[in-house]
Design a protein around this motif. Structure first.
Motif, PDB file in Angstrom:
ATOM      1  N   CYS A   1     134.247  17.405  -7.560  1.00 49.35           N
ATOM      2  CA  CYS A   1     134.198  16.623  -8.788  1.00 49.35           C
ATOM      3  C   CYS A   1     135.623  16.341  -9.242  1.00 49.35           C
ATOM      4  O   CYS A   1     136.408  17.269  -9.439  1.00 49.35           O
ATOM      5  CB  CYS A   1     133.433  17.379  -9.867  1.00 49.35           C
ATOM      6  SG  CYS A   1     131.726  17.755  -9.386  1.00 49.35           S
ATOM      7  N   THR A   2     135.961  15.064  -9.360  1.00 50.04           N
ATOM      8  CA  THR A   2     137.312  14.669  -9.756  1.00 50.04           C
ATOM      9  C   THR A   2     137.244  13.760 -10.976  1.00 50.04           C
ATOM     10  O   THR A   2     136.320  12.979 -11.137  1.00 50.04           O
ATOM     11  CB  THR A   2     138.031  13.932  -8.613  1.00 50.04           C
ATOM     12  OG1 THR A   2     137.241  12.820  -8.206  1.00 50.04           O
ATOM     13  CG2 THR A   2     138.252  14.850  -7.425  1.00 50.04           C
ATOM     14  N   MET A   3     138.258  13.885 -11.817  1.00 45.21           N
ATOM     15  CA  MET A   3     138.281  13.123 -13.065  1.00 45.21           C
ATOM     16  C   MET A   3     139.437  12.139 -13.066  1.00 45.21           C
ATOM     17  O   MET A   3     140.551  12.484 -12.718  1.00 45.21           O
ATOM     18  CB  MET A   3     138.408  14.064 -14.257  1.00 45.21           C
ATOM     19  CG  MET A   3     138.420  13.353 -15.596  1.00 45.21           C
ATOM     20  SD  MET A   3     138.449  14.515 -16.979  1.00 45.21           S
ATOM     21  CE  MET A   3     136.716  14.533 -17.403  1.00 45.21           C
TER      22      MET A   3
ATOM     23  N   THR B   1     128.315   9.959 -11.594  1.00 46.03           N
ATOM     24  CA  THR B   1     129.568   9.541 -12.217  1.00 46.03           C
ATOM     25  C   THR B   1     129.398   9.571 -13.731  1.00 46.03           C
ATOM     26  O   THR B   1     128.286   9.598 -14.242  1.00 46.03           O
ATOM     27  CB  THR B   1     129.980   8.111 -11.789  1.00 46.03           C
ATOM     28  OG1 THR B   1     128.929   7.208 -12.162  1.00 46.03           O
ATOM     29  CG2 THR B   1     130.208   8.012 -10.304  1.00 46.03           C
TER      30      THR B   1
ATOM     31  N   THR C   1     134.376  11.738 -14.818  1.00 45.41           N
ATOM     32  CA  THR C   1     134.265  12.514 -13.590  1.00 45.41           C
ATOM     33  C   THR C   1     133.221  11.935 -12.655  1.00 45.41           C
ATOM     34  O   THR C   1     132.145  11.543 -13.073  1.00 45.41           O
ATOM     35  CB  THR C   1     133.908  13.975 -13.917  1.00 45.41           C
ATOM     36  OG1 THR C   1     134.965  14.536 -14.672  1.00 45.41           O
ATOM     37  CG2 THR C   1     133.699  14.802 -12.668  1.00 45.41           C
TER      38      THR C   1
ATOM     39  N   THR D   1     136.424  22.762  -9.529  1.00 42.16           N
ATOM     40  CA  THR D   1     136.161  21.358  -9.219  1.00 42.16           C
ATOM     41  C   THR D   1     135.570  21.145  -7.826  1.00 42.16           C
ATOM     42  O   THR D   1     135.212  20.025  -7.479  1.00 42.16           O
ATOM     43  CB  THR D   1     137.462  20.534  -9.310  1.00 42.16           C
ATOM     44  OG1 THR D   1     138.417  21.060  -8.384  1.00 42.16           O
ATOM     45  CG2 THR D   1     138.018  20.540 -10.715  1.00 42.16           C
TER      46      THR D   1
ATOM     47  N   ASN E   1     133.298  16.360 -17.834  1.00 40.76           N
ATOM     48  CA  ASN E   1     134.081  17.493 -17.331  1.00 40.76           C
ATOM     49  C   ASN E   1     134.212  17.420 -15.817  1.00 40.76           C
ATOM     50  O   ASN E   1     133.371  16.849 -15.135  1.00 40.76           O
ATOM     51  CB  ASN E   1     133.425  18.820 -17.723  1.00 40.76           C
ATOM     52  CG  ASN E   1     132.082  19.030 -17.030  1.00 40.76           C
ATOM     53  OD1 ASN E   1     131.262  18.129 -16.930  1.00 40.76           O
ATOM     54  ND2 ASN E   1     131.841  20.239 -16.572  1.00 40.76           N
ATOM     55  N   ASP E   2     135.296  17.991 -15.302  1.00 41.67           N
ATOM     56  CA  ASP E   2     135.414  18.123 -13.848  1.00 41.67           C
ATOM     57  C   ASP E   2     135.419  19.598 -13.440  1.00 41.67           C
ATOM     58  O   ASP E   2     135.336  19.923 -12.270  1.00 41.67           O
ATOM     59  CB  ASP E   2     136.637  17.398 -13.291  1.00 41.67           C
ATOM     60  CG  ASP E   2     137.956  17.968 -13.778  1.00 41.67           C
ATOM     61  OD1 ASP E   2     137.954  18.779 -14.714  1.00 41.67           O
ATOM     62  OD2 ASP E   2     139.001  17.578 -13.232  1.00 41.67           O
TER      63      ASP E   2
ATOM     64  N   CYS F   1     131.260  13.166  -9.087  1.00 35.16           N
ATOM     65  CA  CYS F   1     130.993  14.251  -8.157  1.00 35.16           C
ATOM     66  C   CYS F   1     130.460  13.665  -6.860  1.00 35.16           C
ATOM     67  O   CYS F   1     129.585  12.804  -6.873  1.00 35.16           O
ATOM     68  CB  CYS F   1     129.980  15.239  -8.721  1.00 35.16           C
ATOM     69  SG  CYS F   1     130.582  16.167 -10.152  1.00 35.16           S
TER      70      CYS F   1
END
Length: 141
Positions: free
Chosen positions: A66-68, A93, A72, A32, A97-98, A74
């Motif tokens: 990258c966070t979900m 955005t 997600t 991530t 997937n993250d 980035c």
């Protein structure tokens, strides 16, 4: 809508790979998050763009994260060498997937961006990777 999402993902992927190719050292790597030192055309790390062609690029630390939550997002953060502080800037955005990055030491970073299909038929995948071309050109610490 699908074409716009793929176009945006390709643009972000190209930007990431171009910057990775200029990298000199990977400092952190996970699925991530990837953090590396690279050359940027800035007045200062995280500052304004350097427009004077006579001035050289400067060395900064760039972090992609990258966070979900529901989708997600980035971000890209630029900070001085030896620091992780800086202001994250959203790159893309709405990814499915993250787990975006893969890292093969010492110098290859893979990137996989999955875009939810607007028709509900799974996801579209855009992927690439790059090696740090300037790895080994810096003096050892």
């Amino acid at each position: 809508q699908r074409a716009q999402a793929v176009s945006t993902a390709r643009y972000v992927l190209e930007r990431m790979t171009r910057e990775i190719r200029n990298g000199t050292a990977v400092k952190e790597a996970s699925g991530t998050r990837i953090s590396f030192e690279t050359q940027v055309r800035r007045l200062s790390c995280g500052g304004g763009v350097q427009t004077d062609p006579a001035k050289p690029a400067i060395e900064c630390r760039v972090t992609y994260a990258c966070t979900m939550s529901t989708t997600t997002t980035c971000t890209r953060t630029e900070s001085p060498i030896g620091s992780t502080s800086g202001t994250p800037v959203n790159l893309i955005t709405g990814l499915a997937n993250d787990d975006v990055f893969s890292y093969s030491a010492p110098d290859y970073i893979g990137i996989v961006l999955q875009i939810p299909d607007s028709d509900g038929e799974g996801s579209l995948t855009v992927s690439d990777g790059a090696g740090l071309r300037t790895l080994g050109l810096q003096p050892e610490e």
